[in-house]
Design an enzyme around this catalytic site. Structure first.
Site, PDB file in Angstrom:
ATOM      1  N   LYS A 127       6.977 -27.549  27.343  1.00 36.16           N
ATOM      2  CA  LYS A 127       7.916 -26.578  26.789  1.00 36.16           C
ATOM      3  C   LYS A 127       8.487 -27.033  25.448  1.00 36.16           C
ATOM      4  O   LYS A 127       8.778 -26.200  24.582  1.00 36.16           O
ATOM      5  CB  LYS A 127       9.024 -26.318  27.800  1.00 36.16           C
ATOM      6  CG  LYS A 127       8.515 -25.576  29.029  1.00 36.16           C
ATOM      7  CD  LYS A 127       9.562 -25.422  30.105  1.00 36.16           C
ATOM      8  CE  LYS A 127       8.984 -24.707  31.328  1.00 36.16           C
ATOM      9  NZ  LYS A 127       9.955 -24.592  32.424  1.00 36.16           N
ATOM     10  N   LYS A 229      -3.437 -18.514  36.907  1.00 40.68           N
ATOM     11  CA  LYS A 229      -2.708 -17.883  37.993  1.00 40.68           C
ATOM     12  C   LYS A 229      -1.812 -16.782  37.452  1.00 40.68           C
ATOM     13  O   LYS A 229      -1.523 -16.715  36.261  1.00 40.68           O
ATOM     14  CB  LYS A 229      -1.874 -18.909  38.752  1.00 40.68           C
ATOM     15  CG  LYS A 229      -0.691 -19.469  37.969  1.00 40.68           C
ATOM     16  CD  LYS A 229       0.143 -20.379  38.863  1.00 40.68           C
ATOM     17  CE  LYS A 229       1.389 -20.867  38.118  1.00 40.68           C
ATOM     18  NZ  LYS A 229       2.257 -21.689  38.973  1.00 40.68           N
ATOM     19  N   LYS A 232       4.625 -14.574  34.928  1.00 40.02           N
ATOM     20  CA  LYS A 232       5.362 -13.658  34.050  1.00 40.02           C
ATOM     21  C   LYS A 232       5.014 -13.882  32.580  1.00 40.02           C
ATOM     22  O   LYS A 232       4.802 -12.945  31.825  1.00 40.02           O
ATOM     23  CB  LYS A 232       6.863 -13.837  34.257  1.00 40.02           C
ATOM     24  CG  LYS A 232       7.348 -13.521  35.655  1.00 40.02           C
ATOM     25  CD  LYS A 232       8.821 -13.878  35.805  1.00 40.02           C
ATOM     26  CE  LYS A 232       9.290 -13.721  37.236  1.00 40.02           C
ATOM     27  NZ  LYS A 232      10.685 -14.161  37.413  1.00 40.02           N
TER      28      LYS A 232
END
Length: 364
Positions: A127, A229, A232
């Site tokens: 991140k 997978k 969102k």
């Protein structure tokens, strides 16, 4: 079909049920991956375990969401939790920020957590690179972050995310925390922090929580983009709130391939993803029909997708209807979160009081 009878109850030495805890960040809506990977399993636990489920709005702050959107997402996920089958009478369902004890214990626990070990976590590195636009795969991400001269920044909340997650778990003295592969490192850090606290204060106060094993391999619900997978941020989801037209359109646009050229060809990943989704909602004979058609090169992807959409709708439409009904009932939702906060705070306040005492924070 799996039911809660498949999950045998477990009690602690004192006779109380063992505690299961899980939370989900309040961003966006819940999708099929959340439902089949977690929620449907949680429903199976609620009669035999002391289950506590929360909406992690404090965790969501690491991405600096719009305040109105954050509030809306909390309400959406609360309604979706209940619509998916989590009973507020059987489970403690609460909003993370409604428990102020969590924030205080987060501060206290950070006093025993090292910056280096937080910066080495895989999720933080990933991140941080994304936030700063760093392309390098170098393991020396710490130097790149500290030396970064751009106007971009990595917020401290993202760095201490594992501490907050540990507190979510430890403040309830949870025995089990069902997590996916991407959260296993954070759960291991929770165990490490518990051991460190016990060792430093010469106590056996915290136990070490473990992942809940539902048996078999962890379920990975694939997205519609042909790889990875469902998630969102990937934009490859079918949401529980999707209406019929939206769901059909998404499935019909799912990535496939040019089709098998020779009999008994290996199934490509995008098509295998569609078979995996069928495995969750379709009858075995239907799945076998399309597998046989792939094997003999007669498969028509349009027909397969139409069948998949029909079978998905049988699962999602009843949930969608319940979501819409629950979302419109503000009085009921307020009652649920108030009751959940009261019950959660009973446990959290006791733990915080004892942690403060152990650490020497006592009245004069």
């Amino acid at each position: 079909m799996e039911t809660n009878k498949d999950i045998k109850p477990e009690n602690k030495a004192d006779g109380n049920k063992k505690v299961v805890l899980s939370g989900i960040r309040s961003t966006g809506n819940l999708h099929l991956g959340n439902y089949f990977g977690a929620l449907s399993k949680f429903v199976r636990l609620q009669d035999n375990y002391d289950c506590r489920y929360f909406i992690a709005d404090l965790h969501a702050l690491t991405t600096n969401p719009d305040p109105a959107q954050l509030h809306s997402s909390v309400k959406n996920i609360l309604a979706e939790y209940i619509a998916a089958g989590l009973d507020p009478e059987k489970n403690i369902i609460y909003i993370q920020s409604d428990i102020p004890e969590i924030s205080e214990m987060y501060l206290l626990m950070n006093m025993h957590v090292g910056i280096g070990e937080l910066m080495r976590t895989a999720s933080f590195k990933e991140k941080a690179r994304k936030a700063l636009g760093i392309i390098s795969d170098s393991d020396e991400i710490e130097k790149e972050i500290i030396g970064n001269q751009s106007n971009q920044r990595v917020n401290a909340g993202l760095l201490t995310y594992p501490t907050l997650m540990a507190v979510d778990i430890l403040i309830h003295k949870a025995d089990y925390v069902p997590v996916g592969k991407d959260q296993e490192q954070h759960l291991e850090l929770t165990r490490r922090f518990a051991r460190r606290f016990n060792s430093f204060y010469k106590t056996e106060y915290f136990g070490e929580p473990v992942n809940f094993n539902f048996g078999g391999e962890a379920l990975k619900v694939p997205g519609l983009d042909g790889s990875g997978k469902m998630g969102k941020s990937e934009g490859n989801c079918i949401y529980l709130i999707d209406d019929e037209k939206t769901l059909r359109k998404k499935v019909m646009r799912a990535v496939t391939d040019e089709g098998p050229k020779e009999p008994n060809s290996a199934v490509s990943q995008p098509v295998e993803n569609l078979f995996t989704l069928m495995g969750l909602v379709s009858d075995p004979d239907v799945i076998q029909h399309y597998r046989d058609a792939y094997a003999d090169c007669s498969i028509r992807y349009g027909d397969l997708k139409k069948q998949l959409a029909e079978d998905l709708l049988k699962v999602t439409m009843p949930i969608r209807e319940r979501i819409l009904d629950i979302k419109d009932n503000d009085e009921y939702l307020s009652k649920v979160v108030k009751q959940g906060a009261e019950r959660a705070r009973e446990h959290a306040s006791k733990t915080l009081k004892e942690v403060r005492e152990i650490m020497g924070i006592r009245p004069l």
